[in-house]
Design an enzyme around this catalytic site. Structure first.
Site, PDB file in Angstrom:
ATOM      1  CE  LYS A   8       1.053   1.076   4.497  1.00 11.27           C
ATOM      2  NZ  LYS A   8       1.843   2.241   4.922  1.00 11.27           N
ATOM      3  CG  ASP A 136      -0.251  -0.999   8.008  1.00 18.07           C
ATOM      4  OD1 ASP A 136       0.060  -2.137   8.378  1.00 18.07           O
ATOM      5  OD2 ASP A 136       0.554  -0.188   7.545  1.00 18.07           O
TER       6      ASP A 136
HETATM    7  C1  LIG Z   1       2.470   4.372   9.802  1.00 20.02           C
HETATM    8  C2  LIG Z   1       1.700   3.389   8.961  1.00 20.02           C
HETATM    9  O1  LIG Z   1       2.558   2.810   7.988  1.00 20.02           O
HETATM   10  C3  LIG Z   1       0.593   4.111   8.226  1.00 20.02           C
HETATM   11  O2  LIG Z   1       0.107   3.339   7.202  1.00 20.02           O
HETATM   12  C4  LIG Z   1       1.089   2.289   9.798  1.00 20.02           C
HETATM   13  O3  LIG Z   1       0.130   2.810  10.690  1.00 20.02           O
HETATM   14  C5  LIG Z   1       2.095   1.487  10.557  1.00 20.02           C
HETATM   15  O4  LIG Z   1       1.480   0.267  10.789  1.00 20.02           O
HETATM   16  P1  LIG Z   1       2.313  -1.025  11.232  1.00 20.02           P
HETATM   17  O5  LIG Z   1       3.681  -1.019  10.623  1.00 20.02           O
HETATM   18  O6  LIG Z   1       1.416  -2.194  10.983  1.00 20.02           O
HETATM   19  O7  LIG Z   1       2.499  -0.721  12.737  1.00 20.02           O
HETATM   20  P2  LIG Z   1       2.630  -1.733  13.959  1.00 20.02           P
HETATM   21  O8  LIG Z   1       3.643  -2.773  13.622  1.00 20.02           O
HETATM   22  O9  LIG Z   1       1.283  -2.159  14.399  1.00 20.02           O
HETATM   23  O10 LIG Z   1       3.209  -0.712  15.042  1.00 20.02           O
HETATM   24  C6  LIG Z   1       4.557  -0.377  15.172  1.00 20.02           C
HETATM   25  C7  LIG Z   1       4.693   0.678  16.275  1.00 20.02           C
HETATM   26  O11 LIG Z   1       4.245   1.947  15.770  1.00 20.02           O
HETATM   27  C8  LIG Z   1       3.524   2.675  16.736  1.00 20.02           C
HETATM   28  N1  LIG Z   1       2.161   2.949  16.233  1.00 20.02           N
HETATM   29  C9  LIG Z   1       1.660   2.237  15.179  1.00 20.02           C
HETATM   30  C10 LIG Z   1       0.412   2.560  14.658  1.00 20.02           C
HETATM   31  C11 LIG Z   1      -0.312   3.622  15.260  1.00 20.02           C
HETATM   32  N2  LIG Z   1      -1.512   3.975  14.799  1.00 20.02           N
HETATM   33  N3  LIG Z   1       0.208   4.306  16.303  1.00 20.02           N
HETATM   34  C12 LIG Z   1       1.444   3.994  16.788  1.00 20.02           C
HETATM   35  O12 LIG Z   1       1.913   4.647  17.720  1.00 20.02           O
HETATM   36  C13 LIG Z   1       3.530   1.822  17.998  1.00 20.02           C
HETATM   37  O13 LIG Z   1       4.604   2.252  18.795  1.00 20.02           O
HETATM   38  C14 LIG Z   1       3.814   0.422  17.477  1.00 20.02           C
HETATM   39  O14 LIG Z   1       4.485  -0.364  18.423  1.00 20.02           O
HETATM   40  N1  LIG Z   2       6.853 -11.211   6.268  1.00 23.30           N
HETATM   41  C1  LIG Z   2       7.540 -10.139   6.642  1.00 23.30           C
HETATM   42  N2  LIG Z   2       8.000  -9.268   5.719  1.00 23.30           N
HETATM   43  C2  LIG Z   2       8.689  -8.168   6.099  1.00 23.30           C
HETATM   44  N3  LIG Z   2       8.991  -7.865   7.376  1.00 23.30           N
HETATM   45  C3  LIG Z   2       8.547  -8.687   8.337  1.00 23.30           C
HETATM   46  C4  LIG Z   2       7.811  -9.859   8.004  1.00 23.30           C
HETATM   47  N4  LIG Z   2       7.509 -10.460   9.163  1.00 23.30           N
HETATM   48  C5  LIG Z   2       8.028  -9.730  10.153  1.00 23.30           C
HETATM   49  N5  LIG Z   2       8.667  -8.658   9.680  1.00 23.30           N
HETATM   50  C6  LIG Z   2       9.319  -7.616  10.497  1.00 23.30           C
HETATM   51  O1  LIG Z   2       8.516  -6.432  10.396  1.00 23.30           O
HETATM   52  C7  LIG Z   2       9.336  -5.275  10.294  1.00 23.30           C
HETATM   53  C8  LIG Z   2       8.609  -4.234   9.415  1.00 23.30           C
HETATM   54  O2  LIG Z   2       8.450  -4.752   8.131  1.00 23.30           O
HETATM   55  P1  LIG Z   2       7.481  -4.148   7.026  1.00 23.30           P
HETATM   56  O3  LIG Z   2       7.930  -4.672   5.708  1.00 23.30           O
HETATM   57  O4  LIG Z   2       6.057  -4.391   7.374  1.00 23.30           O
HETATM   58  O5  LIG Z   2       7.855  -2.615   7.183  1.00 23.30           O
HETATM   59  P2  LIG Z   2       7.197  -1.322   6.709  1.00 23.30           P
HETATM   60  O6  LIG Z   2       7.293  -1.220   5.226  1.00 23.30           O
HETATM   61  O7  LIG Z   2       7.819  -0.238   7.519  1.00 23.30           O
HETATM   62  O8  LIG Z   2       5.671  -1.468   7.053  1.00 23.30           O
HETATM   63  P3  LIG Z   2       4.619  -0.403   7.577  1.00 23.30           P
HETATM   64  O9  LIG Z   2       4.181   0.419   6.427  1.00 23.30           O
HETATM   65  O10 LIG Z   2       3.524  -1.353   8.030  1.00 23.30           O
HETATM   66  O11 LIG Z   2       5.283   0.364   8.668  1.00 23.30           O
HETATM   67  C9  LIG Z   2      10.666  -5.754   9.725  1.00 23.30           C
HETATM   68  O12 LIG Z   2      11.728  -5.125  10.358  1.00 23.30           O
HETATM   69  C10 LIG Z   2      10.714  -7.253   9.992  1.00 23.30           C
HETATM   70  O13 LIG Z   2      11.639  -7.588  10.997  1.00 23.30           O
END
Ligand SMILES: C[C@](O)(CO)[C@H](O)COP(=O)(O)OP(=O)(O)OC[C@H]1O[C@@H](n2ccc(N)nc2=O)[C@H](O)[C@@H]1O
Ligand SMILES: Nc1ncnc2c1ncn2[C@@H]1O[C@H](COP(=O)(O)OP(=O)(O)OP(=O)(O)O)[C@@H](O)[C@H]1O
Length: 275
Positions: A8, A136
């Site tokens: 996304k 998300d």
């Molecule tokens: C920033 C975005 O990429 C926007 O699309 C997403 O909301 C992030 O979603 P995500 O990677 O699935 O996030 P998660 O793995 O659930 O959260 C990672 C960390 O980000 C912070 N977190 C996340 C989502 C949110 N609405 N508020 C937060 O404060 C929290 O500290 C959490 O421990």
């Molecule tokens: N299948 C997977 N693919 C990628 N990362 C993974 C997976 N499973 C666990 N992780 C862990 O999740 C963390 C975040 O990965 P992800 O690819 O979702 O990051 P992101 O692009 O920042 O996502 P978001 O937009 O949700 O913040 C990585 O550092 C990794 O250690």
């Protein structure tokens, strides 16, 4: 059975409030883009191990049991007592990019298991399971343009089509921790609400459709801000960081000739056309 978890991008991202549970309320539009991993499951009878994860392509930090596809499997196994599986995950989607790659893998794993083992779980219930795996993650169940609020998990459909626009996604070799990016934000209600700006033509988004993370992430990692400038310089109609970074996307007109830019060898680059 095989599936292709996609990414996304965030069109606008307002961080509006910090909640008592430490998470943040936000407003954004998620738009699916066809940059995909490949995820396959096969039943593996005659083994004591519930799952075996085979990883290919880009490396992901962490142990197999930390991988979100495994977490998704274990969640469904707890509910439905699934047979042991072999999981093959081919990573094309960079991590720490703000593209939701891990969340997408997890959501597609839930859908794969539901289909393959004919579990009969509704999309709504799959969204509930997905929301327990990542903020998300639930978006990827229906996987269509969506306005998200709450912590990114309360959805309403948006009437928005960018079909035919070309997209360029650039991710420098910089890892931004989502948790840290949130910690550096001072939440506020936006001057231009995302939901309203998105109804305007794309050519008007430049100064009104804002990702709040840019203000905190660009000073720490100037290269990310430079990429955004470069995309505008080369004719992007709209450019923004996605999620908490570190990737930046540029939208180009359907008939535009995409620029050829040398981003350097450590930089990930994807080009495609939106559906
Ligand atoms: C920033 C975005 O990429 C926007 O699309 C997403 O909301 C992030 O979603 P995500 O990677 O699935 O996030 P998660 O793995 O659930 O959260 C990672 C960390 O980000 C912070 N977190 C996340 C989502 C949110 N609405 N508020 C937060 O404060 C929290 O500290 C959490 O421990
Ligand atoms: N299948 C997977 N693919 C990628 N990362 C993974 C997976 N499973 C666990 N992780 C862990 O999740 C963390 C975040 O990965 P992800 O690819 O979702 O990051 P992101 O692009 O920042 O996502 P978001 O937009 O949700 O913040 C990585 O550092 C990794 O250690």
């Amino acid at each position: 059975m095989i599936a292709f978890p996609n990414i996304k991008i965030n069109l606008g991202l307002s961080i509006t409030e910090k909640r008592p549970d430490g998470y943040h309320n936000l407003e954004t539009v998620f738009y699916p883009v066809a940059l995909e991993d490949a995820l396959e499951i096969r039943t593996s009878p005659g083994t004591d191990r519930k799952f075996t994860l085979y990883q290919h392509g880009m490396e992901i930090a962490g142990k197999p049991e930390d991988n979100l596809v495994v977490k998704a499997y274990l969640l469904m196994d707890k509910e439905f007592h699934l047979p042991p599986v072999e999981i093959h995950l081919y990573k094309h989607i960079p991590s720490g990019a703000g593209l939701g790659g891990g969340s997408s893998d997890a959501a597609f794993m839930l859908k794969l298991l539901n289909n393959h083992y004919q579990l009969g779980v509704s999309e709504e219930q799959l969204e509930v399971y997905a929301a327990t795996l990542g903020a998300d993650c639930a978006f990827f169940i229906k996987n269509r343009p969506t306005f998200a609020e709450g912590i990114g998990n309360i959805f309403s459909p948006v009437d928005l089509s960018l079909s035919g626009y070309q997209i360029m996604i650039i991710k420098p070799d910089v890892f931004v921790s989502t948790r840290e990016a949130f910690a550096n934000i001072r939440p506020h209600h936006p001057e231009y609400p995302v939901k309203e700006v998105i109804r305007r033509p794309v050519a008007e988004w430049k100064d009104t459709l804002i990702n709040d993370f840019e203000a905190s992430v660009f000073p720490q990692h100037p290269i990310i801000g430079d990429i955004k400038k470069e995309l505008y310089h080369h004719g992007a109609i709209y450019a923004s960081m996605s999620g908490s970074g570190s990737s930046v996307f540029g939208l180009f007109a359907p008939d535009a000739l995409l620029p050829e830019i040398d981003w350097g060898t450590d930089t990930f680059c994807f080009t495609g056309t939106l559906k």
